[in-house]
Design a protein around this motif. Structure first.
Motif, PDB file in Angstrom:
ATOM      1  N   ASP A 230     -34.290  12.884  21.221  1.00  0.00           N
ATOM      2  CA  ASP A 230     -33.353  13.521  22.581  1.00  0.00           C
ATOM      3  C   ASP A 230     -33.168  12.353  23.356  1.00  0.00           C
ATOM      4  O   ASP A 230     -33.980  11.712  24.046  1.00  0.00           O
ATOM      5  CB  ASP A 230     -34.053  14.526  23.067  1.00  0.00           C
ATOM      6  CG  ASP A 230     -34.071  15.930  22.329  1.00  0.00           C
ATOM      7  OD1 ASP A 230     -33.224  16.202  21.715  1.00  0.00           O
ATOM      8  OD2 ASP A 230     -35.076  16.845  22.704  1.00  0.00           O
ATOM      9  N   LEU A 231     -31.856  12.077  23.600  1.00  0.00           N
ATOM     10  CA  LEU A 231     -31.496  10.839  24.448  1.00  0.00           C
ATOM     11  C   LEU A 231     -31.043  11.393  25.937  1.00  0.00           C
ATOM     12  O   LEU A 231     -30.012  12.244  26.043  1.00  0.00           O
ATOM     13  CB  LEU A 231     -30.218  10.309  23.992  1.00  0.00           C
ATOM     14  CG  LEU A 231     -30.698   9.606  22.597  1.00  0.00           C
ATOM     15  CD1 LEU A 231     -29.376   8.806  22.162  1.00  0.00           C
ATOM     16  CD2 LEU A 231     -31.839   8.587  22.405  1.00  0.00           C
ATOM     17  N   VAL A 232     -31.876  11.049  26.989  1.00  0.00           N
ATOM     18  CA  VAL A 232     -31.628  11.709  28.240  1.00  0.00           C
ATOM     19  C   VAL A 232     -31.401  10.316  29.056  1.00  0.00           C
ATOM     20  O   VAL A 232     -31.655   9.074  28.635  1.00  0.00           O
ATOM     21  CB  VAL A 232     -32.743  12.335  28.958  1.00  0.00           C
ATOM     22  CG1 VAL A 232     -33.020  13.726  28.144  1.00  0.00           C
ATOM     23  CG2 VAL A 232     -34.204  11.685  28.981  1.00  0.00           C
ATOM     24  N   PRO A 233     -30.899  10.353  30.335  1.00  0.00           N
ATOM     25  CA  PRO A 233     -30.385   9.312  30.998  1.00  0.00           C
ATOM     26  C   PRO A 233     -31.702   8.157  31.136  1.00  0.00           C
ATOM     27  O   PRO A 233     -31.388   7.010  30.937  1.00  0.00           O
ATOM     28  CB  PRO A 233     -29.815   9.651  32.407  1.00  0.00           C
ATOM     29  CG  PRO A 233     -29.208  11.272  32.200  1.00  0.00           C
ATOM     30  CD  PRO A 233     -30.100  11.771  30.814  1.00  0.00           C
ATOM     31  N   SER A 234     -32.815   8.728  31.465  1.00  0.00           N
ATOM     32  CA  SER A 234     -33.950   7.874  31.589  1.00  0.00           C
ATOM     33  C   SER A 234     -34.550   7.575  30.516  1.00  0.00           C
ATOM     34  O   SER A 234     -35.540   6.723  30.659  1.00  0.00           O
ATOM     35  CB  SER A 234     -34.951   8.713  32.684  1.00  0.00           C
ATOM     36  OG  SER A 234     -35.264  10.030  32.035  1.00  0.00           O
ATOM     37  N   GLY A 235     -34.349   8.030  29.343  1.00  0.00           N
ATOM     38  CA  GLY A 235     -34.986   7.341  28.208  1.00  0.00           C
ATOM     39  C   GLY A 235     -34.950   8.164  26.915  1.00  0.00           C
ATOM     40  O   GLY A 235     -34.117   9.173  26.670  1.00  0.00           O
ATOM     41  N   VAL A 236     -35.602   7.740  25.716  1.00  0.00           N
ATOM     42  CA  VAL A 236     -35.658   8.222  24.492  1.00  0.00           C
ATOM     43  C   VAL A 236     -36.726   9.058  24.390  1.00  0.00           C
ATOM     44  O   VAL A 236     -38.090   8.680  24.424  1.00  0.00           O
ATOM     45  CB  VAL A 236     -35.555   7.158  23.614  1.00  0.00           C
ATOM     46  CG1 VAL A 236     -35.570   7.499  22.202  1.00  0.00           C
ATOM     47  CG2 VAL A 236     -34.317   5.925  23.910  1.00  0.00           C
ATOM     48  N   SER A 237     -36.598  10.298  23.939  1.00  0.00           N
ATOM     49  CA  SER A 237     -37.558  11.200  23.553  1.00  0.00           C
ATOM     50  C   SER A 237     -37.719  11.370  22.170  1.00  0.00           C
ATOM     51  O   SER A 237     -36.746  12.019  21.596  1.00  0.00           O
ATOM     52  CB  SER A 237     -37.338  12.560  24.382  1.00  0.00           C
ATOM     53  OG  SER A 237     -38.421  13.521  24.102  1.00  0.00           O
ATOM     54  N   SER A 238     -38.930  11.212  21.608  1.00  0.00           N
ATOM     55  CA  SER A 238     -38.944  11.513  20.184  1.00  0.00           C
ATOM     56  C   SER A 238     -39.396  13.019  20.000  1.00  0.00           C
ATOM     57  O   SER A 238     -40.437  13.469  20.456  1.00  0.00           O
ATOM     58  CB  SER A 238     -40.197  10.640  19.630  1.00  0.00           C
ATOM     59  OG  SER A 238     -40.517  10.986  18.486  1.00  0.00           O
ATOM     60  N   VAL A 239     -38.553  13.860  18.909  1.00  0.00           N
ATOM     61  CA  VAL A 239     -38.957  15.085  18.966  1.00  0.00           C
ATOM     62  C   VAL A 239     -39.632  15.327  17.759  1.00  0.00           C
ATOM     63  O   VAL A 239     -40.761  16.102  17.649  1.00  0.00           O
ATOM     64  CB  VAL A 239     -37.669  15.813  18.790  1.00  0.00           C
ATOM     65  CG1 VAL A 239     -37.763  17.241  18.195  1.00  0.00           C
ATOM     66  CG2 VAL A 239     -36.821  15.721  20.032  1.00  0.00           C
TER      67      VAL A 239
END
Length: 426
Positions: A230-239
């Protein structure tokens, strides 16, 4: 947009949910920037189901973890994992011939001996980046032992991904794969947050990717691993990550984590989120090996270094809030610690009565002016105060519509509430 869900529906929808008490909601239309805000308030998602754990009421509290990507320095075992994989992909014959036909300069050799460049290490074996000098013996360009390629694509479902997922679940997690249908796989890993144009750009003027993506690893044309991001403005979130068990010896957990950190650095995402961290679970402790890691305080939403004071306190007790501890030492007012009996059924109580860390109080929710929050019902937007009897409904009755909406607002926080709507389904 958000839709409250009851506990039974949460059990039906969530295939991988945290242990212990949690607040659930579902949505099929979450914007990346909104999900970024929710992550920073302790939320995670499984498909279209979003959940926030009550850490005080859980036997194994799930803490939100964040790595500052640009400050990351890989450990020896992490560097070793990349180097082993790189040597496997290239092969000894290719490496020997390239060293002879296209040797590195003395300065480059000295630099590589004293420094580890993460970005170079993860990219140098990708087929499109390889040196392929002409072999005098064959008059052909040199070829590595294996053709390794990595690309990022939308979180779409495919038969190749599903088959790989089944092999992984069966071998690594010893699951009965008959429980999985392609629709379940799609709901779990191919139903993410919306991909949308970035609200911010990189230094070179190009837009950041936002939304849910699959980073696909292929060896000799065969799909061998997929990292769900999941790519959000503040970072990369590993799902989630799944890979071909045939390559388990190559430590794909480390390889994918390091590549995701590299992706964050080169695309100017400030943070890398590895998901929840459970200090009491040995299988989760590895996440602390990617440093510097910070833990989200469940009450103040400040980020505290995992090392040092926080880690020592987590060794002693499962629930820790450094902000609450500091307030107690300094004699400041702080939100009361939950005194509920462990056997109390939270579903029968209002969220405002269980003292769940990090949710808004009754007074804070009243300040949000929920009467003007939009409700989408049968394709029409109305405001809450357009509902018959809205003002007479008790805010702390979990069975009333206003009580349900108020609890949702308390868990989401003011920023998401101001920029969202609620969907009700029959």
């Amino acid at each position: 947009m958000a839709e409250p869900v009851d506990a039974e529906r949460a059990r039906q929808l969530s295939l991988f949910r945290p242990l212990g008490a949690s607040y659930y909601t579902s949505s099929v239309a979450v914007k990346p920037e909104h999900y970024g805000e929710l992550i920073d308030r302790g939320w995670r998602r499984s498909g279209t189901l979003y959940y926030k754990q009550n850490l005080q009421r859980s036997c194994c509290p799930h803490y939100t973890l964040r790595l500052e990507a640009s400050d990351f320095r890989p450990r020896r075992d992490q560097r070793k994992a990349i180097n082993r994989w790189n040597k496997f992909v290239l092969g000894p014959e290719y490496m020997r011939k390239v060293a002879r036909l296209s040797p590195r300069s003395r300065a480059e050799k000295k630099y590589r001996k004293c420094n580890f460049d993460l970005l170079a290490a993860v990219h140098e074996i990708e087929y499109e980046n390889l040196k392929r000098p002409i072999d005098p013996g064959t008059k052909r360009a040199l070829e590595p032992a294996h053709r390794f390629e990595v690309n990022i694509e939308g979180d779409s479902v495919s038969q190749a991904k599903f088959d790989l997922f089944l092999r992984y679940q069966m071998k690594v997690h010893q699951e009965d794969v008959s429980r999985w249908k392609i629709k379940d796989f799609q709901n779990f890993l191919c139903s993410g947050i919306k991909r949308s144009p970035a609200s911010s750009t990189k230094k070179d003027g190009s837009e950041k990717k936002l939304g849910s993506w699959h980073q696909c690893y292929r060896l000799d044309g065969k799909l061998i691993a997929v990292a769900v991001l999941d790519l959000v403005p503040s970072g990369v979130s590993s799902v989630y990550v799944f890979y071909d068990p045939e390559y388990e010896q190559w430590e794909f957990g480390k390889l994918t984590a390091l590549r995701e950190i590299a992706f964050a650095i080169e695309n100017q995402y400030s943070s890398y989120y590895m998901g929840y961290y459970i200090h009491s679970c040995q299988k989760m402790r590895y996440k602390g090996n990617y440093r510097p890691q910070y833990i989200l305080d469940p009450e103040s939403y400040a980020w505290d270094p995992l090392d040092g004071e926080l880690s020592e306190k987590l060794d002693q007790k499962s629930y820790v809030s450094l902000s609450q501890d500091r307030a107690s030492r300094e004699g400041e007012d702080s939100k009361p610690t939950s005194a509920l009996d462990p056997d109390v059924n939270e579903e029968e109580l209002s969220l405002f009565d269980i003292n769940m860390p990090g949710v808004l109080t009754r007074d804070e929710v009243k300040d949000l002016r929920l009467s003007q929050w939009y409700l989408l019902y049968h394709g029409t937007f109305v405001q809450m105060n357009d509902l018959v009897g809205w003002e007479d409904m008790p805010i702390d009755n979990p069975q009333s519509l206003r009580g349900i909406i108020s609890e949702l607002a308390a868990a989401l926080g003011p920023s998401v509430v101001r920029n969202s709507a609620v969907v009700l389904f029959d």
